[in-house]
Write an enzyme that holds these catalytic residues in place. Sequence first.
Site, PDB file in Angstrom:
ATOM      1  N   CYS A   4       0.868  -1.181   0.000  1.00  0.00           N
ATOM      2  CA  CYS A   4       0.000   0.000   0.000  1.00  0.00           C
ATOM      3  C   CYS A   4       0.904   1.230   0.000  1.00  0.00           C
ATOM      4  CB  CYS A   4      -0.920   0.020   1.216  1.00  0.00           C
ATOM      5  SG  CYS A   4      -1.780   1.606   1.390  1.00  0.00           S
ATOM      6  N   CYS A   7       0.558   3.454   3.097  1.00  0.00           N
ATOM      7  CA  CYS A   7       1.185   2.859   4.280  1.00  0.00           C
ATOM      8  C   CYS A   7       2.702   3.038   4.211  1.00  0.00           C
ATOM      9  CB  CYS A   7       0.836   1.378   4.394  1.00  0.00           C
ATOM     10  SG  CYS A   7      -0.804   1.055   5.070  1.00  0.00           S
ATOM     11  N   ASP A  30      -0.014  16.208  -2.867  1.00  0.00           N
ATOM     12  CA  ASP A  30      -0.279  15.211  -3.899  1.00  0.00           C
ATOM     13  C   ASP A  30       0.838  15.273  -4.948  1.00  0.00           C
ATOM     14  OD1 ASP A  30      -3.155  13.682  -4.911  1.00  0.00           O
ATOM     15  OD2 ASP A  30      -1.517  13.932  -6.364  1.00  0.00           O
ATOM     16  N   HIS A  46      -4.492   1.737   8.159  1.00  0.00           N
ATOM     17  CA  HIS A  46      -4.905   1.346   6.801  1.00  0.00           C
ATOM     18  C   HIS A  46      -6.403   1.058   6.785  1.00  0.00           C
ATOM     19  CE1 HIS A  46      -4.561  -0.220   2.728  1.00  0.00           C
ATOM     20  NE2 HIS A  46      -5.491  -1.073   3.122  1.00  0.00           N
ATOM     21  N   ASN A  96     -12.712  10.215  -2.990  1.00  0.00           N
ATOM     22  CA  ASN A  96     -13.059   9.364  -4.125  1.00  0.00           C
ATOM     23  C   ASN A  96     -13.276   7.956  -3.587  1.00  0.00           C
ATOM     24  OD1 ASN A  96     -12.691  11.518  -5.871  1.00  0.00           O
ATOM     25  ND2 ASN A  96     -10.554  11.014  -6.250  1.00  0.00           N
ATOM     26  N   GLY A 102     -13.550   7.041  -8.992  1.00  0.00           N
ATOM     27  CA  GLY A 102     -12.213   7.460  -9.417  1.00  0.00           C
ATOM     28  C   GLY A 102     -11.133   7.203  -8.391  1.00  0.00           C
ATOM     29  N   HIS A 107      -6.379   3.392   0.217  1.00  0.00           N
ATOM     30  CA  HIS A 107      -6.053   3.742   1.608  1.00  0.00           C
ATOM     31  C   HIS A 107      -6.726   5.095   1.784  1.00  0.00           C
ATOM     32  CE1 HIS A 107      -2.905   4.028   5.044  1.00  0.00           C
ATOM     33  NE2 HIS A 107      -3.704   5.082   5.151  1.00  0.00           N
ATOM     34  N   HIS A 109      -8.226   8.618   2.083  1.00  0.00           N
ATOM     35  CA  HIS A 109      -7.580   9.928   2.040  1.00  0.00           C
ATOM     36  C   HIS A 109      -8.594  10.977   1.631  1.00  0.00           C
ATOM     37  CE1 HIS A 109      -7.058   7.945  -1.871  1.00  0.00           C
ATOM     38  NE2 HIS A 109      -7.215   9.149  -2.417  1.00  0.00           N
ATOM     39  N   HIS A 111      -8.890  14.556  -0.212  1.00  0.00           N
ATOM     40  CA  HIS A 111      -8.215  15.553  -1.054  1.00  0.00           C
ATOM     41  C   HIS A 111      -8.616  16.949  -0.601  1.00  0.00           C
ATOM     42  CE1 HIS A 111      -7.045  12.910  -4.562  1.00  0.00           C
ATOM     43  NE2 HIS A 111      -7.983  12.158  -4.054  1.00  0.00           N
TER      44      HIS A 111
HETATM   45  P1  5GP Z   1      -7.520   8.829  -5.502  1.00  0.00           P
HETATM   46  O1  5GP Z   1      -7.761   8.842  -6.981  1.00  0.00           O
HETATM   47  O2  5GP Z   1      -7.254   7.449  -4.997  1.00  0.00           O
HETATM   48  O3  5GP Z   1      -8.594   9.540  -4.720  1.00  0.00           O
HETATM   49  O4  5GP Z   1      -6.244   9.726  -5.283  1.00  0.00           O
HETATM   50  C1  5GP Z   1      -4.968   9.218  -5.072  1.00  0.00           C
HETATM   51  C2  5GP Z   1      -4.040  10.397  -5.157  1.00  0.00           C
HETATM   52  O5  5GP Z   1      -2.783   9.995  -4.664  1.00  0.00           O
HETATM   53  C3  5GP Z   1      -3.819  10.892  -6.589  1.00  0.00           C
HETATM   54  O6  5GP Z   1      -4.221  12.251  -6.674  1.00  0.00           O
HETATM   55  C4  5GP Z   1      -2.321  10.696  -6.819  1.00  0.00           C
HETATM   56  O7  5GP Z   1      -1.748  11.755  -7.545  1.00  0.00           O
HETATM   57  C5  5GP Z   1      -1.775  10.610  -5.405  1.00  0.00           C
HETATM   58  N1  5GP Z   1      -0.602   9.766  -5.284  1.00  0.00           N
HETATM   59  C6  5GP Z   1      -0.439   8.508  -5.797  1.00  0.00           C
HETATM   60  N2  5GP Z   1       0.767   8.033  -5.475  1.00  0.00           N
HETATM   61  C7  5GP Z   1       1.382   8.994  -4.734  1.00  0.00           C
HETATM   62  C8  5GP Z   1       2.670   9.083  -4.106  1.00  0.00           C
HETATM   63  O8  5GP Z   1       3.503   8.179  -4.164  1.00  0.00           O
HETATM   64  N3  5GP Z   1       2.945  10.234  -3.449  1.00  0.00           N
HETATM   65  C9  5GP Z   1       2.047  11.261  -3.351  1.00  0.00           C
HETATM   66  N4  5GP Z   1       2.429  12.353  -2.656  1.00  0.00           N
HETATM   67  N5  5GP Z   1       0.839  11.220  -3.931  1.00  0.00           N
HETATM   68  C10 5GP Z   1       0.500  10.092  -4.618  1.00  0.00           C
HETATM   69 ZN    ZN Z   2      -2.436   1.588   3.517  1.00  0.00          ZN
END
Ligand code: 5GP
Ligand code: ZN
Length: 121
Positions: A4, A7, A30, A46, A96, A102, A107, A109, A111
């Site tokens: 993950c 994580c 991000d 997690h 999301n 999307g 994990h 989060h 935004h």
């Molecule tokens: P989701 O689409 O799952 O809501 O958003 C995941 C977000 O995590 C995306 O906006 C993506 O750019 C960000 N993200 C993915 N991998 C990493 C990473 O390794 N580091 C950081 N800082 N952001 C990440």
């Molecule tokens: Zn996780």
Amino acid sequence: MDNCIFCKIVARQISSKPIYEDEELIAFHDIRPAAAIHFLIVPKEHIPTLASCNEQHQALLGKMMLLAPKLAQEHGCGYQANGDAVGSGGFKTQFNIGPDGGQEVYHLHLHVLGGPRLRHG
Ligand code: 5GP
Ligand code: ZN
């Protein structure tokens, strides 16, 4: 959780640009910002997605939501209230959830997106 990405960020196995950390949460920028200011508020535990949450997570989710305006303020996109009139600034919060929502990283989060709007939506 093995494999993950968030994580691994929590465990500092992958680097990030953290802007906040306490015993339960971490927030970091991000990697692919969709706005001038775009950071993620992430629980250290997690939890795959908002839809996996239950009453036990109520306080944690409240803490995440209350942290959003505080960090937005610190990063220059806070909402400046103006009494009863509409103030200035502001930001967007987004969870999301699932493929149709999307979600890419499973994990939990939140935004936080702010700064001048590039498009409406
Ligand atoms: P989701 O689409 O799952 O809501 O958003 C995941 C977000 O995590 C995306 O906006 C993506 O750019 C960000 N993200 C993915 N991998 C990493 C990473 O390794 N580091 C950081 N800082 N952001 C990440
Ligand atoms: Zn996780």
